[in-house]
Design a protein around this motif. Structure first.
Motif, short mmCIF file in Angstrom:
data_model
loop_
_atom_site.label_atom_id
_atom_site.label_comp_id
_atom_site.label_asym_id
_atom_site.label_seq_id
_atom_site.Cartn_x
_atom_site.Cartn_y
_atom_site.Cartn_z
N GLY A 35 54.79 42.74 27.31
CA GLY A 35 54.72 43.47 28.29
C GLY A 35 54.21 43.60 29.47
N VAL A 36 53.24 42.51 28.98
CA VAL A 36 52.30 41.68 30.60
C VAL A 36 52.52 41.40 31.47
CG1 VAL A 36 49.61 40.91 30.84
CG2 VAL A 36 49.93 42.26 28.68
N PHE A 37 53.65 40.44 30.90
CA PHE A 37 54.38 39.59 31.93
C PHE A 37 55.20 40.69 33.16
CE2 PHE A 37 53.16 36.65 29.49
CZ PHE A 37 52.66 35.58 30.44
N LEU A 38 55.99 41.30 32.23
CA LEU A 38 56.81 42.41 32.91
C LEU A 38 56.27 43.30 33.76
CD1 LEU A 38 59.00 43.10 29.45
CD2 LEU A 38 60.18 42.37 31.73
N LEU A 39 55.04 43.44 33.13
CA LEU A 39 54.31 44.63 34.01
C LEU A 39 53.84 43.29 35.73
CD1 LEU A 39 51.78 46.52 34.93
CD2 LEU A 39 50.26 45.29 33.24
N VAL A 40 53.39 42.85 35.27
CA VAL A 40 53.40 42.01 36.64
C VAL A 40 54.12 41.88 37.25
CG1 VAL A 40 52.23 39.76 37.50
CG2 VAL A 40 50.87 40.72 35.20
N ALA A 41 55.18 41.30 36.62
CA ALA A 41 56.22 41.12 37.65
C ALA A 41 57.12 42.47 38.54
CB ALA A 41 57.74 40.78 36.87
N PHE A 42 56.54 43.81 37.53
CA PHE A 42 57.29 44.78 38.76
C PHE A 42 56.39 45.34 39.52
CE2 PHE A 42 60.10 44.63 34.88
CZ PHE A 42 61.19 45.43 35.68
N HIS A 77 39.85 42.53 41.29
CA HIS A 77 39.89 41.72 40.23
C HIS A 77 39.33 43.29 39.39
CE1 HIS A 77 36.11 44.63 42.19
NE2 HIS A 77 35.58 44.49 40.64
N VAL A 78 39.83 44.05 39.45
CA VAL A 78 40.01 45.22 38.83
C VAL A 78 41.19 45.15 37.89
CG1 VAL A 78 39.59 47.64 38.26
CG2 VAL A 78 38.44 46.98 39.49
N VAL A 79 42.20 44.82 38.69
CA VAL A 79 43.71 45.04 38.66
C VAL A 79 44.15 43.87 37.42
CG1 VAL A 79 45.66 45.12 39.92
CG2 VAL A 79 44.51 46.13 40.71
N TYR A 80 43.37 42.45 38.16
CA TYR A 80 44.28 41.59 37.84
C TYR A 80 42.95 41.28 36.28
CZ TYR A 80 47.24 40.61 41.31
OH TYR A 80 48.13 41.03 41.82
N GLY A 81 42.24 41.32 36.71
CA GLY A 81 40.87 41.60 35.46
C GLY A 81 41.71 42.56 34.19
N LEU A 82 42.32 44.00 34.71
CA LEU A 82 43.29 44.58 33.41
C LEU A 82 44.07 43.85 33.44
CD1 LEU A 82 43.11 47.04 32.37
CD2 LEU A 82 44.93 48.25 34.02
N PHE A 83 45.58 42.95 34.00
CA PHE A 83 46.55 42.65 33.21
C PHE A 83 46.25 41.04 32.44
CE2 PHE A 83 48.54 42.80 37.86
CZ PHE A 83 49.05 43.96 37.39
N VAL A 84 44.99 39.92 32.50
CA VAL A 84 44.40 39.44 31.87
C VAL A 84 43.79 40.09 30.50
CG1 VAL A 84 42.76 37.00 31.66
CG2 VAL A 84 43.71 37.76 33.89
N GLY A 85 42.69 40.81 30.90
CA GLY A 85 42.19 41.34 30.13
C GLY A 85 43.69 42.46 28.52
N MET A 93 47.91 35.02 44.84
CA MET A 93 48.46 35.71 44.38
C MET A 93 47.81 35.05 43.08
SD MET A 93 51.09 37.55 42.24
CE MET A 93 51.81 37.61 40.77
N LEU A 94 47.97 33.63 43.12
CA LEU A 94 47.47 32.73 42.02
C LEU A 94 45.37 33.49 42.12
CD1 LEU A 94 48.14 30.49 40.27
CD2 LEU A 94 48.08 29.15 40.97
N GLU A 95 45.50 33.03 43.37
CA GLU A 95 43.44 33.17 42.86
C GLU A 95 43.71 34.52 42.90
OE1 GLU A 95 43.28 33.18 47.50
OE2 GLU A 95 44.79 32.06 47.35
N ARG A 96 44.19 34.98 42.87
CA ARG A 96 43.97 36.70 42.21
C ARG A 96 44.11 36.90 40.33
NH1 ARG A 96 46.36 41.30 45.69
NH2 ARG A 96 45.17 41.18 47.36
N PHE A 97 44.92 35.85 39.76
CA PHE A 97 44.53 35.41 38.73
C PHE A 97 43.13 35.05 38.47
CE2 PHE A 97 49.13 37.20 38.83
CZ PHE A 97 48.69 37.39 37.69
N ALA A 98 42.91 34.19 38.90
CA ALA A 98 41.80 33.29 38.57
C ALA A 98 40.45 34.01 38.95
CB ALA A 98 41.77 31.95 39.43
N LEU A 99 40.44 35.40 39.72
CA LEU A 99 39.17 36.25 39.34
C LEU A 99 39.83 37.11 38.08
CD1 LEU A 99 37.37 37.21 41.69
CD2 LEU A 99 39.28 38.81 42.20
N GLY A 100 40.69 37.86 38.15
CA GLY A 100 40.67 38.22 37.08
C GLY A 100 40.19 37.68 36.04
N ALA A 101 40.97 36.79 35.76
CA ALA A 101 40.32 36.05 34.28
C ALA A 101 39.22 35.72 34.39
CB ALA A 101 40.09 34.35 34.60
#
Lengths: 150, 507
Positions: B122-129, B351-359, B1-9
């Protein structure tokens, strides 16, 4: 508006009929399942026919909302659409840099711009901006036309 | 999970990605400020630009447009009492009242800051859901997917357009369009008339530009849409921390209703902002100020519509069901790049999904800064004479459509679908239901047939599995609800008329 619903209902019935007829020609493959590839299309044809009948029944009962637009405005839209079709037909042959300013000027005149100077300036300016962004920056190969690329 | 956020970032924080997100937000603010050009239309106009990009960057840019458009919409709502986007419709009430009291800058500042707060929440809720829901969705079998598709279609066709028959027709036409091509189960060609792949991702993207953007231009021409000039100079006045603290209840309510609307297919921020406004009034210590220039009356709807920019992605990313016009455009962006939305997206292309979250997070921060800078350009754009604006947008659409594939085919598709979209709107049909039918057609049919194969032809498979049974029951309920309501209303009016007759006869 009742007439619009009547026309639409009849057209949807026709679409459902043609679509159903076409579904008769779907070939069932070897590895097919119980329902087969023609099931969904036939189900949809039936659903559309039912909904179209509901629309017709409602229109016949005279129940409908929405008001028609004014004829002058509809003519304006029709003129714009004609210009768009002409542009799509002519642009590949005449070239982007020829057809686009002509089209934009025609649309502007059609939408009520009467002063020639802003009309020409905007038509040329928008073309230049689009060419700069798409043709140069993004490298899109826009149709060059008889005069070649700039 | 955390690695994925790092990838997204890693993806989202590249200079190129940051620049594109910035441009997307700026475009969104400008487009959103123009009455009639909603977030989804601004996104559709930008769609051709994203074709050559990395898919992750393309989606970040499109999502950035949506974020920016929500603030842009409040500019015209506050200054000329004309909402730039449907999400800002209720902002007009107190925003314009504040403007009339000379507090335009404060109204704009509150809209910008609470919007940013809402967007980030909204972004945090998006990730949470979305992350847990995608796990659940992965466990779904064919019957559940079939039921979910049917439920989504029922929801959109009965709630969005208000006209059940026309909504149903729209959805069925979309489903029919989806049957053109290869049969999803046995690979048999259907309705192709000899040619393969009649409706690919590129054509679908062009179709969305026509249905959503060109139809609006046609609509503006045919209905003679016009609006006031914005006079005077304005600067955004950011609220102080104390002022923001006073708006906390309204902001939290905006977040709550923005989340609910995002989860349910069918909204684009408009419903959430209405409910948030009404609830903020009910909960407020100064309800009498509402309608006369209450800052809470700006904060609640503007928070809500920005929350929706993130939460509306939940049904799209987890189940592959676009619940709003903007989600449909984002889906078109995915299709252009060959991405299939749904739970598999999280594992296949993290990288697309988590990139979108960070983006999205980055886009909201950009909005805070750009909101201050873009006010003047937005006002200048809104004041451009209508014919110039319409001609400019038409030119952009034509070249954009051509540029997707360097061919005229897309130009014709855009024109044709633009006329279809205009007619549908004009006569009360439901464009989103048709798009949803088209998008879900493949999935619904494939899973229907797969389910029956597993159950050896027994249709009870859809009703013996709890989730699928529940979803199908909900689908029937959503479709039946408007009918039941209408019958009740008619019975009441018949009863009323009879009573009136009886009274007249008696009198």
């Amino acid at each position: 508006m009742r007439r619009a619903d009547l026309v639409a209902g009849l057209s949807f019935l026709a679409v459902a009929a043609v679509y159903f007829h076409q579904s008769l020609f779907i070939v069932r493959g070897f590895a097919s399942d119980r329902l087969g590839p023609a099931f969904m299309p036939r189900l949809l044809a039936g659903a559309l026919a039912l909904l179209a009948l509901a629309l017709l029944a409602r229109a016949a009962a005279g129940r409908s909302e929405a008001t028609p637009p004014s004829p002058a405005r509809v003519r304006l839209l029709a003129a714009t659409v004609v210009l768009l079709v002409a542009y799509a037909l002519v642009m590949p042959r005449a070239g982007f840099l020829v057809a686009t300013p002509a089209f934009l000027a025609a649309v502007l005149a059609c939408l009520g711009v009467r002063e020639p100077v802003p009309l020409v300036l905007v038509a040329a300016g928008v073309t230049a901006a689009l060419y700069g962004v798409f043709g140069r920056l993004l490298g899109v190969l826009l149709p060059p036309g008889p005069f070649g690329r700039l | 999970m955390l690695e994925r956020f790092a990838l997204g970032a890693q993806v989202a924080l590249q200079p190129y990605a940051l620049l594109m997100t910035l441009l997307g937000v700026a475009w969104g603010i400008l487009g959103g400020a123009l009455p009639g050009i909603s977030g989804s239309i601004a996104m559709a106009l930008l769609l051709p630009f994203t074709f050559g990009m990395d898919p992750a960057v393309a989606l970040m840019m499109l999502a950035g447009v949506y974020v920016g458009a929500m603030y842009g919409g409040s500019i015209t709502a506050i200054l000329i009492s004309t909402p730039g986007t449907p999400g800002s419709a209720i902002t007009v009430v107190d925003g314009y009242a504040l403007h009339q009291r000379g507090q335009s800058g404060k109204a704009l500042g509150v809209s910008l800051v609470t919007g940013t707060v809402g967007g980030i929440a909204g972004v945090f809720l998006l990730v949470a859901f979305a992350v847990p829901l995608s796990r659940i969705a992965l466990a779904f079998g064919p019957p559940e997917y079939f039921a979910f598709g049917v439920f989504g279609l029922a929801l959109i066709s009965s709630f969005v357009g208000r006209d059940l028959v026309k909504g149903g027709i729209s959805a069925v036409l979309g489903l029919m369009l989806a049957t053109v091509g290869t049969d999803p189960f046995s690979g048999t060609p259907r309705f192709t008339f000899g040619s393969v792949d009649l409706v690919g991702g590129v054509a679908a993207a062009a179709g969305m530009i026509g249905l959503f953007a060109v139809s609006e231009i046609f609509y503006q021409i045919a209905e003679g849409v016009d609006w006031e000039r914005i006079r005077g100079r304005y600067t955004t006045a950011l609220p102080s921390l104390l002022e923001l603290w006073r708006l906390r209840v309204a902001t939290v309510l905006g977040i709550v209703f923005g989340t609910i609307e995002g989860l349910l297919p069918g909204g684009g921020g408009a419903i959430a902002s209405f409910i948030a406004y009404n609830e903020a009034k009910r909960w407020s210590k100064h309800p009498e100020e509402f309608g006369r220039g209450s800052l809470e009356g700006v904060a609640a709807p503007e928070t809500a519509n920005n929350v929706v920019t993130a939460t509306a992605l939940i049904p799209l990313l987890t189940f592959g069901i676009p619940g709003s016009n903007s989600a449909a455009i984002l889906l078109a962006g995915m299709m252009l790049h060959g991405l299939q939305p749904g739970p598999a997206l999280f594992d296949r292309t993290p990288h697309v999904v988590y990139g979108l979250f960070v983006g999205l997070l980055v886009a909201n921060l950009f909005m805070l800064g750009l909101g201050l800078l873009a006010l003047r350009p937005s006002i200048a754009l809104v004041n451009v004479r209508r014919p110039f604006l319409l001609a400019g947008i038409l030119g952009l659409v034509l070249v954009g459509a051509y540029s997707i594939n360097n061919s005229m085919v897309e130009v014709w598709i855009v024109l044709l679908t633009g006329l279809v979209g205009y007619s549908m709107r004009r006569y009360g049909y439901n464009v989103l239901a048709m798009v949803l039918g088209f998008v879900l057609g493949f999935m619904v049919e494939a899973n229907l047939r797969r389910s029956l194969l597993i159950s050896l032809g027994d249709p009870w498979v859809f009703f013996t599995r709890p989730i699928s049974a529940l979803l199908l029951a909900l689908a029937v309920l959503t479709f039946a609800w408007p009918i039941l309501r209408r019958i009740r209303e008619e019975r009441l009016s018949v009863a009323g008329a009879e009573q009136g007759l009886a009274e007249r006869a008696a009198g």
